[in-house]
Design a protein around this motif. Structure first.
Motif, PDB file in Angstrom:
ATOM      1  N   ALA A 189      19.142  12.276  37.332  1.00  0.00           N
ATOM      2  CA  ALA A 189      19.443  11.302  36.286  1.00  0.00           C
ATOM      3  C   ALA A 189      18.921   9.917  36.639  1.00  0.00           C
ATOM      4  N   GLU A 190      18.643   9.676  37.925  1.00  0.00           N
ATOM      5  CA  GLU A 190      18.051   8.406  38.355  1.00  0.00           C
ATOM      6  C   GLU A 190      16.572   8.366  38.043  1.00  0.00           C
ATOM      7  N   GLY A 191      15.957   9.558  37.940  1.00  0.00           N
ATOM      8  CA  GLY A 191      14.545   9.623  37.584  1.00  0.00           C
ATOM      9  C   GLY A 191      13.659  10.225  38.648  1.00  0.00           C
ATOM     10  N   THR A 192      14.123  10.213  39.905  1.00  0.00           N
ATOM     11  CA  THR A 192      13.335  10.761  41.001  1.00  0.00           C
ATOM     12  C   THR A 192      13.604  12.255  41.141  1.00  0.00           C
ATOM     13  N   ILE A 210      17.702   7.886  48.084  1.00  0.00           N
ATOM     14  CA  ILE A 210      16.512   7.948  47.238  1.00  0.00           C
ATOM     15  C   ILE A 210      15.273   7.718  48.106  1.00  0.00           C
ATOM     16  N   PRO A 211      14.315   8.640  48.070  1.00  0.00           N
ATOM     17  CA  PRO A 211      13.125   8.437  48.912  1.00  0.00           C
ATOM     18  C   PRO A 211      12.298   7.259  48.432  1.00  0.00           C
ATOM     19  N   TYR A 226      21.184   9.520  41.488  1.00  0.00           N
ATOM     20  CA  TYR A 226      20.291  10.409  42.239  1.00  0.00           C
ATOM     21  C   TYR A 226      21.020  11.681  42.672  1.00  0.00           C
ATOM     22  N   HIS A 227      22.345  11.678  42.599  1.00  0.00           N
ATOM     23  CA  HIS A 227      23.154  12.856  42.925  1.00  0.00           C
ATOM     24  C   HIS A 227      23.471  13.692  41.680  1.00  0.00           C
ATOM     25  N   VAL A 228      22.954  13.297  40.519  1.00  0.00           N
ATOM     26  CA  VAL A 228      23.311  13.944  39.254  1.00  0.00           C
ATOM     27  C   VAL A 228      22.067  14.557  38.604  1.00  0.00           C
TER      28      VAL A 228
END
Length: 285
Positions: free
Chosen positions: A48-51, A93-94, A27-29
């Motif tokens: 990169a996590e999708g969110t 991540i929300p 989530y930081h990328v």
């Protein structure tokens, strides 16, 4: 990281929490270059996590994430394979927004389940699947129904075939929540129709049913009363296994017909009822 609640980092570093840690870090990328000169106002970018990650500009300062981690004066630090911006807080991540529609409403809204919605309506199952649940539904798309032999859907929608249609649809429904994180290997679950549904994992892909309908990348779609996984084929109820024992053999195997078996033996009827038949027997225990 030191601003996090005590024990958070230690918990994240445990092997059993690797997936959660991976998601947090990704989530930081961002895939691609985002340098300071590209941030001219409030925006969001996919991580990169999708969110999506919110980026906001307040005066001369830039903040990222819902909690508003501040980008420090160490920004645009160039690496051979990208750029780093130092922030003063860990991004969390929300939580996904709470669902507002039940399962039939989701199906109508999506626009790719017209045949499924028509079938649910014909089988009088819309009200059932609008109930509290929770339900897990493996939902075939219109394209999935189109793979059936010509005329199959039309026949199933006829009033005289309502029972068959109802059974078929309930074979796609599980009472209770089955989300992707619960599927860690081959398993089976009882459907609302009553037959067990096989779930198999092959690499990164999940298949359901004897025919191997593939779960698409539209999975874990949350509704107010359950979860939907989209599949690329209609699940067909497997035929029951063919019987392997004749009537006297069934009676012996069951173990609750000892008197009946003794009586058949005394009456020399075992051979008769082992014949070709077919026979219908009302068997007293």
């Amino acid at each position: 990281f030191a601003k996090l609640p005590a024990g958070t980092v230690e918990d994240l570093l445990k092997p059993e929490n690797k997936d959660q840690l991976t998601d947090l870090l990704l989530y930081h990328v961002i895939s691609g270059m985002v340098t300071s000169d590209m941030v001219t106002g409030d925006m969001s970018v996919p991580t990169a996590e999708g969110t999506e990650l919110a980026i906001s500009v307040k005066g001369e300062e830039v903040y990222v994430g819902e909690g508003g981690a501040k980008v420090t004066d160490m920004y645009d630090v160039m690496a051979t394979n990208g750029v780093v911006h130092v922030i003063d807080a860990v991004l969390m991540i929300p939580a996904p927004p709470a669902p507002t529609k039940n399962i039939p409403e989701l199906a109508v809204e999506a626009g790719v389940f017209k045949t499924l919605v028509a079938a649910l309506t014909a089988a009088d199952l819309v009200t059932t699947l609008s109930g509290d649940g929770p339900f897990t539904v493996f939902a075939p798309t219109d394209d999935a129904f189109a793979k059936l032999p010509a005329g199959t859907v039309e026949d199933l929608l006829k009033p005289e075939n309502k029972d068959q249609l109802t059974d078929l649809l309930l074979y796609h429904v599980i009472s209770g929540m089955v989300t992707s994180d619960m599927v860690t290997g081959d398993m089976s679950v009882p459907t609302a129709e009553g037959t067990e549904l096989a779930i198999s994992v092959k690499g990164e892909e999940v298949y359901v049913g004897e025919g191997g309908a593939k779960v698409t990348d539209m999975y874990d779609v949350m509704a107010t009363n359950g979860v939907v996984h989209v599949i690329d084929a209609v699940l067909m109820i497997p035929a029951p296994p063919a019987p392997t024992k004749n009537i006297p053999e069934l009676a012996v195997e069951a173990g609750v017909f000892k008197t009946l078996v003794a009586a058949l033996t005394a009456a020399d009827l075992v051979t008769t009822l082992s014949g070709d038949g077919p026979f219908t027997v009302f068997a007293p225990t």
